[in-house]
Design a protein around this motif. Structure first.
Motif, PDB file in Angstrom:
ATOM      1  N   GLU A 245      32.450  41.261  47.923  1.00  0.00           N
ATOM      2  CA  GLU A 245      33.523  40.924  48.856  1.00  0.00           C
ATOM      3  C   GLU A 245      34.692  40.264  48.131  1.00  0.00           C
ATOM      4  OE1 GLU A 245      31.135  40.123  53.016  1.00  0.00           O
ATOM      5  OE2 GLU A 245      30.990  38.624  51.413  1.00  0.00           O
TER       6      GLU A 245
ATOM      7  N   ALA B 288      41.124  43.270  45.045  1.00  0.00           N
ATOM      8  CA  ALA B 288      41.724  44.607  45.072  1.00  0.00           C
ATOM      9  C   ALA B 288      42.747  44.732  46.200  1.00  0.00           C
ATOM     10  CB  ALA B 288      40.639  45.667  45.222  1.00  0.00           C
ATOM     11  N   ASN B 289      42.537  44.008  47.290  1.00  0.00           N
ATOM     12  CA  ASN B 289      43.452  44.035  48.431  1.00  0.00           C
ATOM     13  C   ASN B 289      44.664  43.132  48.242  1.00  0.00           C
ATOM     14  OD1 ASN B 289      41.762  45.805  49.770  1.00  0.00           O
ATOM     15  ND2 ASN B 289      40.800  44.232  51.018  1.00  0.00           N
TER      16      ASN B 289
ATOM     17  N   GLU C  43      44.649  39.771  48.134  1.00  0.00           N
ATOM     18  CA  GLU C  43      44.561  38.572  48.970  1.00  0.00           C
ATOM     19  C   GLU C  43      44.981  37.314  48.223  1.00  0.00           C
ATOM     20  OE1 GLU C  43      43.863  38.535  52.172  1.00  0.00           O
ATOM     21  OE2 GLU C  43      43.307  40.635  52.340  1.00  0.00           O
TER      22      GLU C  43
ATOM     23  N   GLN D   1      36.628  42.948  46.386  1.00  0.00           N
ATOM     24  CA  GLN D   1      37.410  43.716  47.363  1.00  0.00           C
ATOM     25  C   GLN D   1      38.646  42.932  47.784  1.00  0.00           C
ATOM     26  OE1 GLN D   1      36.782  46.952  48.335  1.00  0.00           O
ATOM     27  NE2 GLN D   1      38.827  46.763  49.184  1.00  0.00           N
ATOM     28  N   SER D   2      38.506  41.630  47.967  1.00  0.00           N
ATOM     29  CA  SER D   2      39.654  40.790  48.321  1.00  0.00           C
ATOM     30  C   SER D   2      40.688  40.807  47.203  1.00  0.00           C
ATOM     31  CB  SER D   2      39.199  39.351  48.584  1.00  0.00           C
ATOM     32  OG  SER D   2      38.326  39.314  49.686  1.00  0.00           O
TER      33      SER D   2
END
Length: 52
Positions: free
Chosen positions: A28, A34-35, A37, A31-32
């Motif tokens: 997670e 990569a986004n 955030e 992924q954050s």
């Protein structure tokens, strides 16, 4: 948090965990990242000296 405020990974994870009372898994967290955030800061070398 107001728009345009950027946090590094540690600050963002602390904020997320405080608000959500939940600790992200490594997947997670990736992924954050990569986004977009949080901002990824380059590690600073400890004995770095500016070149003259």
């Amino acid at each position: 948090m107001k728009k345009g405020t950027f946090m590094n990974e540690t600050e963002w994870l602390d904020y997320f965990e405080t608000i959500n009372n939940y600790k992200l898994t490594e997947e997670e967290t990736q992924q954050s990242k990569a986004n977009g955030e949080f901002i990824v800061s380059e590690p600073v070398a400890e004995n770095s000296q500016p070149q003259v």
